[in-house]
Design a protein around this motif. Structure first.
Motif, PDB file in Angstrom:
ATOM      1  N   GLY A  12       0.818  -1.208   0.000  1.00 42.34           N
ATOM      2  CA  GLY A  12       0.000   0.000   0.000  1.00 42.34           C
ATOM      3  C   GLY A  12       0.848   1.252   0.000  1.00 42.34           C
ATOM      4  N   LYS A  13       0.272   2.325   0.491  1.00 40.16           N
ATOM      5  CA  LYS A  13       0.963   3.625   0.480  1.00 40.16           C
ATOM      6  C   LYS A  13       2.210   3.613   1.350  1.00 40.16           C
ATOM      7  CE  LYS A  13      -3.027   5.683   1.148  1.00 40.16           C
ATOM      8  NZ  LYS A  13      -3.875   4.607   0.615  1.00 40.16           N
ATOM      9  N   ALA A  14       2.255   2.689   2.322  1.00 39.72           N
ATOM     10  CA  ALA A  14       3.453   2.573   3.151  1.00 39.72           C
ATOM     11  C   ALA A  14       4.348   1.435   2.648  1.00 39.72           C
ATOM     12  CB  ALA A  14       3.054   2.342   4.606  1.00 39.72           C
ATOM     13  N   ASP A  33       0.624  -8.900  -2.189  1.00 42.18           N
ATOM     14  CA  ASP A  33      -0.595  -8.133  -1.973  1.00 42.18           C
ATOM     15  C   ASP A  33      -1.788  -8.941  -2.482  1.00 42.18           C
ATOM     16  OD1 ASP A  33      -0.966  -4.825  -1.384  1.00 42.18           O
ATOM     17  OD2 ASP A  33      -2.702  -5.933  -2.120  1.00 42.18           O
ATOM     18  N   LYS A  38      -2.919  -4.564  -8.596  1.00 38.67           N
ATOM     19  CA  LYS A  38      -1.725  -3.871  -8.114  1.00 38.67           C
ATOM     20  C   LYS A  38      -0.466  -4.696  -8.426  1.00 38.67           C
ATOM     21  CE  LYS A  38      -2.271  -1.128  -4.255  1.00 38.67           C
ATOM     22  NZ  LYS A  38      -2.468  -0.918  -2.810  1.00 38.67           N
ATOM     23  N   PRO A  88      -2.749  -2.948   6.850  1.00 39.13           N
ATOM     24  CA  PRO A  88      -3.420  -2.036   7.792  1.00 39.13           C
ATOM     25  C   PRO A  88      -4.083  -2.722   8.986  1.00 39.13           C
ATOM     26  CG  PRO A  88      -4.356  -1.875   5.565  1.00 39.13           C
ATOM     27  CD  PRO A  88      -3.474  -3.053   5.581  1.00 39.13           C
ATOM     28  N   HIS A 104      -4.508 -12.693   9.020  1.00 36.36           N
ATOM     29  CA  HIS A 104      -4.508 -13.405   7.745  1.00 36.36           C
ATOM     30  C   HIS A 104      -3.114 -13.336   7.101  1.00 36.36           C
ATOM     31  CE1 HIS A 104      -5.630 -13.570   3.333  1.00 36.36           C
ATOM     32  NE2 HIS A 104      -5.927 -14.768   3.811  1.00 36.36           N
ATOM     33  N   THR A 124       1.409  -0.207  12.670  1.00 40.32           N
ATOM     34  CA  THR A 124       1.257   0.333  14.020  1.00 40.32           C
ATOM     35  C   THR A 124       0.237  -0.514  14.782  1.00 40.32           C
ATOM     36  OG1 THR A 124       1.677   2.489  13.081  1.00 40.32           O
ATOM     37  CG2 THR A 124       0.804   2.440  15.323  1.00 40.32           C
ATOM     38  N   GLU A 157       6.709   1.785  10.898  1.00 42.72           N
ATOM     39  CA  GLU A 157       6.823   2.609   9.685  1.00 42.72           C
ATOM     40  C   GLU A 157       6.517   4.031  10.098  1.00 42.72           C
ATOM     41  OE1 GLU A 157       8.021   3.827   6.900  1.00 42.72           O
ATOM     42  OE2 GLU A 157       7.800   1.717   6.324  1.00 42.72           O
ATOM     43  N   ILE A 159       6.953   6.817   7.961  1.00 42.67           N
ATOM     44  CA  ILE A 159       6.861   7.734   6.822  1.00 42.67           C
ATOM     45  C   ILE A 159       5.532   8.484   6.822  1.00 42.67           C
ATOM     46  CG2 ILE A 159       8.404   6.492   5.280  1.00 42.67           C
ATOM     47  CD1 ILE A 159       4.926   6.019   4.421  1.00 42.67           C
TER      48      ILE A 159
HETATM   49  N1  LIG Z   1       0.281   5.522   4.844  1.00 49.08           N
HETATM   50  C1  LIG Z   1       1.024   6.081   5.778  1.00 49.08           C
HETATM   51  O1  LIG Z   1       1.304   7.295   5.731  1.00 49.08           O
HETATM   52  C2  LIG Z   1       1.584   5.274   6.926  1.00 49.08           C
HETATM   53  C3  LIG Z   1       2.541   5.887   7.721  1.00 49.08           C
HETATM   54  C4  LIG Z   1       3.089   5.199   8.778  1.00 49.08           C
HETATM   55  C5  LIG Z   1       2.659   3.909   9.044  1.00 49.08           C
HETATM   56  N2  LIG Z   1       1.722   3.315   8.264  1.00 49.08           N
HETATM   57  C6  LIG Z   1       1.346   1.940   8.635  1.00 49.08           C
HETATM   58  O2  LIG Z   1       1.213   1.146   7.504  1.00 49.08           O
HETATM   59  C7  LIG Z   1      -0.006   0.417   7.558  1.00 49.08           C
HETATM   60  C8  LIG Z   1      -0.489   0.224   6.138  1.00 49.08           C
HETATM   61  O3  LIG Z   1      -0.841   1.488   5.642  1.00 49.08           O
HETATM   62  P1  LIG Z   1      -0.982   1.834   4.112  1.00 49.08           P
HETATM   63  O4  LIG Z   1      -1.167   3.300   4.042  1.00 49.08           O
HETATM   64  O5  LIG Z   1       0.098   1.201   3.323  1.00 49.08           O
HETATM   65  O6  LIG Z   1      -2.366   1.105   3.761  1.00 49.08           O
HETATM   66  P2  LIG Z   1      -3.034   0.954   2.322  1.00 49.08           P
HETATM   67  O7  LIG Z   1      -4.478   0.789   2.571  1.00 49.08           O
HETATM   68  O8  LIG Z   1      -2.551   2.010   1.396  1.00 49.08           O
HETATM   69  O9  LIG Z   1      -2.436  -0.428   1.797  1.00 49.08           O
HETATM   70  C9  LIG Z   1      -2.612  -1.665   2.408  1.00 49.08           C
HETATM   71  C10 LIG Z   1      -2.280  -2.751   1.388  1.00 49.08           C
HETATM   72  O10 LIG Z   1      -2.344  -4.016   2.057  1.00 49.08           O
HETATM   73  C11 LIG Z   1      -2.968  -4.923   1.163  1.00 49.08           C
HETATM   74  N3  LIG Z   1      -3.466  -6.073   1.920  1.00 49.08           N
HETATM   75  C12 LIG Z   1      -4.602  -6.188   2.658  1.00 49.08           C
HETATM   76  N4  LIG Z   1      -4.678  -7.412   3.206  1.00 49.08           N
HETATM   77  C13 LIG Z   1      -3.568  -8.083   2.829  1.00 49.08           C
HETATM   78  C14 LIG Z   1      -3.064  -9.392   3.074  1.00 49.08           C
HETATM   79  N5  LIG Z   1      -3.711 -10.253   3.843  1.00 49.08           N
HETATM   80  N6  LIG Z   1      -1.905  -9.732   2.506  1.00 49.08           N
HETATM   81  C15 LIG Z   1      -1.224  -8.864   1.720  1.00 49.08           C
HETATM   82  N7  LIG Z   1      -1.650  -7.628   1.442  1.00 49.08           N
HETATM   83  C16 LIG Z   1      -2.800  -7.240   1.985  1.00 49.08           C
HETATM   84  C17 LIG Z   1      -4.023  -4.084   0.463  1.00 49.08           C
HETATM   85  O11 LIG Z   1      -4.476  -4.677  -0.740  1.00 49.08           O
HETATM   86  C18 LIG Z   1      -3.271  -2.785   0.242  1.00 49.08           C
HETATM   87  O12 LIG Z   1      -2.565  -2.780  -0.984  1.00 49.08           O
HETATM   88  C19 LIG Z   1      -0.927   1.293   8.425  1.00 49.08           C
HETATM   89  O13 LIG Z   1      -1.906   0.558   9.080  1.00 49.08           O
HETATM   90  C20 LIG Z   1       0.034   1.917   9.387  1.00 49.08           C
HETATM   91  O14 LIG Z   1       0.178   1.108  10.509  1.00 49.08           O
HETATM   92  C21 LIG Z   1       1.184   3.980   7.208  1.00 49.08           C
END
Ligand SMILES: NC(=O)c1ccc[n+]([C@@H]2O[C@H](COP(=O)([O-])OP(=O)(O)OC[C@H]3O[C@@H](n4cnc5c(N)ncnc54)[C@H](O)[C@@H]3O)[C@@H](O)[C@H]2O)c1
Length: 400
Positions: A12-14, A33, A38, A88, A104, A124, A157, A159
């Motif tokens: 995902g975005k992180a 993923d 994606k 997430p 999962h 987190t 993470e 960022i």
């Molecule tokens: N985005 C941020 O700015 C940020 C910053 C710091 C920490 N984080 C941490 O990162 C975590 C993820 O955030 P994000 O922004 O990347 O979320 P996001 O929603 O952008 O991406 C989550 C990804 O996980 C995938 N996913 C879901 N279930 C899955 C599984 N069982 N196996 C594999 N992939 C799976 C989804 O398809 C998606 O691509 C957050 O919960 C947080 O703890 C995010």
């Protein structure tokens, strides 16, 4: 150790910037993923998170080469010797964490786990999650012993979307294991592509990340209170904020707190102990939409079926993310008050505004009885500045 190959679970975005940075350091990465589209894009060198600066270049360079992606999580786990989990963790309507996505993902890692592998959780989480829930799932599915047969650590993470690549390089990466050897093993891996910083254990690392988010939430709540106090005394908050700046006083910007990070983390503490300051801050920040809606009443003079426009639907500018966006709460509140609500966000098309937020697009600012400028969207400034008296400018965009 056989040739290093790192699995990044959750692109995902992180997770995707992390996977790209690791690949850019010369390490082979297999991203995992559940989103097949994606996966396919990444393997073709196409970035699915377009708005992240610098990411498209890295995906183009490494996608399908050093950075591959798959939806087959168990095979990926078998092929890799380091596993970084960054999926997430949401909270449900009663503000309780829902671990199902993490469970999962970690189950699949466990099913492919081998002796000497290293697992690092980056999502987190509540304090203690790594050494209890994650350890339990991995041991059950691998029949191996954590901290002995394989190593387990937590590294938050830190960022911020929109700055992922640059921040990743600037910030130290906190690393804490479930035991000494796990900390050391994870530290050595992170040294290859980041700037790791060891702490005593995984619990310290988990709380450090929660504390970082809560610190912002509480300080934004304080800024929101000063914003209201300034209004009460007919003082320009923004001028006062600058004047008050001192070595030990840096008032943050007031406004909404959205996204699936900062509004979520305080609940990890509020739900398990007495933390009245943290709880009050959460409420103050969530209540800001009510404050903005009341201002709309004053501008639109409670006009029946008045038209109210919201500019900025994402939880913040520059990030296409509607999770916990306060604009969604605001839309509900304004509709309840009887207004016709319209919206605009540079990251969403007209059709997406309708589909994702259930409101019509703002075609003409002049037709609105009031406008709330929720995020720092500067592209409409020229036009909006001419109708300042109709605008609730949450981030002081028009004067900035
Ligand atoms: N985005 C941020 O700015 C940020 C910053 C710091 C920490 N984080 C941490 O990162 C975590 C993820 O955030 P994000 O922004 O990347 O979320 P996001 O929603 O952008 O991406 C989550 C990804 O996980 C995938 N996913 C879901 N279930 C899955 C599984 N069982 N196996 C594999 N992939 C799976 C989804 O398809 C998606 O691509 C957050 O919960 C947080 O703890 C995010």
């Amino acid at each position: 150790m056989s040739k290093l190959k790192i699995a990044v679970v959750g692109l995902g975005k992180a997770g995707l910037p992390l996977a790209a940075v690791i690949a850019d350091a010369g390490i082979e990465v297999l991203g995992v993923d559940v989103d097949k589209k994606k996966v396919e894009l990444i393997n073709r060198g196409v970035n699915p998170v377009k708005e992240e600066p610098g990411l498209s270049e890295l995906i183009k360079k490494h996608g399908g080469n050093r950075l591959n992606a798959t939806s087959d999580a168990i095979t990926a786990s078998k092929e890799c010797n380091v596993h970084i989990v960054i999926v997430p963790l949401f909270i449900d309507d009663s503000k309780r964490p829902d671990f199902s996505i993490i469970e999962h993902a970690v189950e699949s890692v466990g099913k492919g786990l081998k002796k000497k592998d290293i697992v690092v959780l980056e999502t987190t989480v509540l304090v203690g999650t790594t050494e209890s829930l994650i350890k339990g799932i991995l041991e059950k599915n691998s029949m191996l012993k954590a901290g002995k047969d394989f190593y387990l650590a937590y590294s938050p993470e830190r960022i911020m979307t929109g700055y992922s690549i640059s921040r990743f390089k600037e910030f130290p990466k906190i690393v804490g294991g479930i035991n000494g050897i796990s900390t050391q093993k994870a530290f050595e891996i992170y040294k290859k592509f980041a700037n790791p910083f060891k702490v005593a254990n995984s619990r310290t690392a988990e709380l450090a990340k929660i504390a970082e988010g809560v610190y912002r939430d509480v300080n934004i709540a304080l800024a929101n209170e000063f914003f209201k106090v300034s209004e009460h005394y007919n003082i320009d908050f923004w001028e006062m904020k600058e004047a008050a700046k001192h070595q030990y006083c840096n008032i943050l910007e007031p406004g909404n707190v959205g996204g699936h990070c900062i509004p979520v983390y305080p609940w990890f503490l509020i739900n398990s102990m007495n933390v009245p300051l943290i709880k009050a801050a959460r409420q103050i920040n969530d209540d800001m939409v009510r404050y903005y809606a009341d201002r709309v009443d004053k501008i639109a003079k409670n006009k029946k079926n008045g038209k109210v426009g919201i500019i900025g639907l994402s939880y913040r500018e520059g990030v296409k993310e509607k999770a916990y966006s306060r604009s969604i709460a605001l839309i509900g509140l304004l509709k309840k008050k009887g207004y016709n609500v319209y919206g605009l966000d540079p990251l969403y098309t007209k059709e997406e505004v309708k589909k994702e937020f259930g409101i019509d697009y703002i075609d003409n600012f002049r037709k609105m009885d009031a406008i709330i400028l929720m995020n720092r969207e500067t592209s409409y400034k020229k036009e909006l500045i001419k109708m300042k008296e109709k605008i609730v400018d949450v981030k002081n965009t028009l004067n900035g």
